[in-house]
Scaffold this motif. Structure first.
Motif, PDB file in Angstrom:
ATOM      1  N   ALA A   1      36.772  21.287 -24.626  1.00 45.01           N
ATOM      2  CA  ALA A   1      35.329  21.571 -24.666  1.00 45.01           C
ATOM      3  C   ALA A   1      34.892  22.017 -23.277  1.00 45.01           C
ATOM      4  O   ALA A   1      35.531  21.679 -22.271  1.00 45.01           O
ATOM      5  CB  ALA A   1      34.552  20.330 -25.084  1.00 45.01           C
ATOM      6  N   VAL A   2      33.805  22.791 -23.253  1.00 47.16           N
ATOM      7  CA  VAL A   2      33.309  23.383 -22.000  1.00 47.16           C
ATOM      8  C   VAL A   2      31.800  23.140 -21.913  1.00 47.16           C
ATOM      9  O   VAL A   2      31.104  23.229 -22.927  1.00 47.16           O
ATOM     10  CB  VAL A   2      33.544  24.916 -21.992  1.00 47.16           C
ATOM     11  N   ALA A   3      31.303  22.853 -20.707  1.00 48.77           N
ATOM     12  CA  ALA A   3      29.851  22.821 -20.489  1.00 48.77           C
ATOM     13  C   ALA A   3      29.514  23.691 -19.293  1.00 48.77           C
ATOM     14  O   ALA A   3      30.263  23.720 -18.301  1.00 48.77           O
ATOM     15  CB  ALA A   3      29.370  21.397 -20.252  1.00 48.77           C
TER      16      ALA A   3
ATOM     17  N   ALA B   1      35.192  19.441 -33.908  1.00 47.77           N
ATOM     18  CA  ALA B   1      34.352  18.252 -33.741  1.00 47.77           C
ATOM     19  C   ALA B   1      34.727  17.527 -32.456  1.00 47.77           C
ATOM     20  O   ALA B   1      35.730  16.825 -32.398  1.00 47.77           O
ATOM     21  CB  ALA B   1      34.524  17.349 -34.945  1.00 47.77           C
ATOM     22  N   VAL B   2      33.953  17.717 -31.437  1.00 50.22           N
ATOM     23  CA  VAL B   2      34.120  16.980 -30.181  1.00 50.22           C
ATOM     24  C   VAL B   2      32.974  15.978 -30.138  1.00 50.22           C
ATOM     25  O   VAL B   2      31.819  16.355 -30.356  1.00 50.22           O
ATOM     26  CB  VAL B   2      34.063  17.945 -28.970  1.00 50.22           C
ATOM     27  N   PRO B   3      33.271  14.684 -29.900  1.00 52.59           N
ATOM     28  CA  PRO B   3      32.208  13.678 -29.924  1.00 52.59           C
ATOM     29  C   PRO B   3      31.063  14.026 -28.975  1.00 52.59           C
ATOM     30  O   PRO B   3      31.290  14.547 -27.884  1.00 52.59           O
ATOM     31  CB  PRO B   3      32.918  12.399 -29.463  1.00 52.59           C
ATOM     32  N   ALA B   4      29.844  13.723 -29.418  1.00 51.18           N
ATOM     33  CA  ALA B   4      28.652  14.031 -28.614  1.00 51.18           C
ATOM     34  C   ALA B   4      28.750  13.374 -27.235  1.00 51.18           C
ATOM     35  O   ALA B   4      28.297  13.950 -26.236  1.00 51.18           O
ATOM     36  CB  ALA B   4      27.405  13.571 -29.351  1.00 51.18           C
ATOM     37  N   ALA B   5      29.362  12.188 -27.174  1.00 53.06           N
ATOM     38  CA  ALA B   5      29.468  11.478 -25.888  1.00 53.06           C
ATOM     39  C   ALA B   5      30.304  12.286 -24.899  1.00 53.06           C
ATOM     40  O   ALA B   5      30.028  12.295 -23.697  1.00 53.06           O
ATOM     41  CB  ALA B   5      30.080  10.098 -26.099  1.00 53.06           C
ATOM     42  N   VAL B   6      31.330  12.967 -25.413  1.00 52.33           N
ATOM     43  CA  VAL B   6      32.181  13.791 -24.539  1.00 52.33           C
ATOM     44  C   VAL B   6      31.372  14.977 -24.016  1.00 52.33           C
ATOM     45  O   VAL B   6      31.415  15.311 -22.829  1.00 52.33           O
ATOM     46  CB  VAL B   6      33.451  14.269 -25.285  1.00 52.33           C
ATOM     47  N   LEU B   7      30.606  15.598 -24.905  1.00 52.41           N
ATOM     48  CA  LEU B   7      29.800  16.754 -24.491  1.00 52.41           C
ATOM     49  C   LEU B   7      28.744  16.313 -23.475  1.00 52.41           C
ATOM     50  O   LEU B   7      28.504  17.002 -22.473  1.00 52.41           O
ATOM     51  CB  LEU B   7      29.150  17.424 -25.707  1.00 52.41           C
ATOM     52  N   ASP B   8      28.143  15.139 -23.702  1.00 53.74           N
ATOM     53  CA  ASP B   8      27.138  14.625 -22.750  1.00 53.74           C
ATOM     54  C   ASP B   8      27.766  14.382 -21.379  1.00 53.74           C
ATOM     55  O   ASP B   8      27.178  14.704 -20.349  1.00 53.74           O
ATOM     56  CB  ASP B   8      26.537  13.305 -23.257  1.00 53.74           C
TER      57      ASP B   8
ATOM     58  N   LEU C   1      35.069  21.027 -17.854  1.00 57.19           N
ATOM     59  CA  LEU C   1      36.008  21.200 -18.976  1.00 57.19           C
ATOM     60  C   LEU C   1      36.572  19.847 -19.352  1.00 57.19           C
ATOM     61  O   LEU C   1      36.930  19.066 -18.466  1.00 57.19           O
ATOM     62  CB  LEU C   1      37.195  22.074 -18.549  1.00 57.19           C
ATOM     63  N   ALA C   2      36.679  19.573 -20.641  1.00 53.39           N
ATOM     64  CA  ALA C   2      37.341  18.345 -21.092  1.00 53.39           C
ATOM     65  C   ALA C   2      38.714  18.704 -21.636  1.00 53.39           C
ATOM     66  O   ALA C   2      38.882  19.765 -22.254  1.00 53.39           O
ATOM     67  CB  ALA C   2      36.522  17.681 -22.189  1.00 53.39           C
ATOM     68  N   THR C   3      39.674  17.837 -21.395  1.00 52.67           N
ATOM     69  CA  THR C   3      41.007  18.019 -21.966  1.00 52.67           C
ATOM     70  C   THR C   3      41.168  17.007 -23.106  1.00 52.67           C
ATOM     71  O   THR C   3      40.367  16.078 -23.233  1.00 52.67           O
ATOM     72  CB  THR C   3      42.125  17.787 -20.926  1.00 52.67           C
ATOM     73  N   LYS C   4      42.212  17.194 -23.903  1.00 50.30           N
ATOM     74  CA  LYS C   4      42.437  16.354 -25.072  1.00 50.30           C
ATOM     75  C   LYS C   4      42.514  14.870 -24.703  1.00 50.30           C
ATOM     76  O   LYS C   4      41.981  14.021 -25.397  1.00 50.30           O
ATOM     77  CB  LYS C   4      43.735  16.777 -25.763  1.00 50.30           C
ATOM     78  N   ASP C   5      43.210  14.589 -23.595  1.00 53.24           N
ATOM     79  CA  ASP C   5      43.369  13.176 -23.247  1.00 53.24           C
ATOM     80  C   ASP C   5      42.260  12.650 -22.338  1.00 53.24           C
ATOM     81  O   ASP C   5      42.468  11.707 -21.565  1.00 53.24           O
ATOM     82  CB  ASP C   5      44.767  12.908 -22.654  1.00 53.24           C
TER      83      ASP C   5
END
Ligand code: THU
Length: 169
Positions: free
Chosen positions: A106-108, A31-38, A64-68
């Motif tokens: 997460a990756v986009a 579960a990665v928040p939608a805001a992070v994916l956006d 790419l998003a990291t945990k922090d």
């Protein structure tokens, strides 16, 4: 006879082939928040504008998003010697490592067509720094009706990724 109970063939036994476990029910992506994916899609879209792709004319952006909460982005960079080109996803991974991070959350990936999934080499490189349940968002800016996206788990894109043990370095 179910796949589970089917005995290994003689040839496979002789070669010492280890049978893969039967696939379990499909796991959900973490579960990665939608805001992070956006935000990732926005950063990948921006990076795509800087793609250097004079040969294929196929522009790709990745983020790419990291945990922090840090985000690293990359675009594809082609070369006259085609094999020296680098994909957007691997460029983003290189940026992340140079920036001091090592764990992808997460990756986009953004392309100008209907959306594209990372190539095999990029899947393997992402798997070096990401768990199987990391979501990969694929967005196509040229999709009918505008932007379209789908999300898949990295483990579904690359089951049984090759891994060597490390000493933690
Ligand atoms: N490309 C990427 O950036 N990512 C992929 O996953 C697949 C392909 C790039 C490489 C090349 O510059 C162009 O797209 C056409 O293959």
């Amino acid at each position: 006879m179910s796949a589970k109970k089917r005995p290994a063939t003689k040839a496979k036994k002789a070669a010492g082939v280890v049978q893969a476990k039967p696939a379990k029910a499909k796991k959900k992506g973490r579960a990665v928040p939608a805001a992070v994916l956006d935000q990732l899609v926005a950063r990948a879209t921006e990076a795509r504008e800087r793609a250097y792709a004079p040969y294929s004319k196929y522009h790709v952006g990745a983020a790419l998003a990291t945990k922090d909460g840090r985000v690293y982005a990359g675009c594809n960079v082609e070369n006259s010697s085609f094999g020296a080109s680098i994909c957007a996803e691997r460029n983003a991974v290189v940026q992340m490592i140079a920036g001091g991070d090592r764990q992808i959350e997460a990756v986009a990936v953004v392309t100008g067509d209907e959306g594209a999934s990372p190539c095999g080499i990029c899947r393997q490189v992402l798997a070096e720094f990401a768990d199987d349940d990391v979501p990969v968002v694929m967005v196509g800016l040229g999709a009918e009706g505008g932007e379209a996206g789908r999300v898949v788990r990295l483990g579904d894109l690359l089951p049984l990724a090759f891994r060597l043990a490390t000493d933690g370095l």
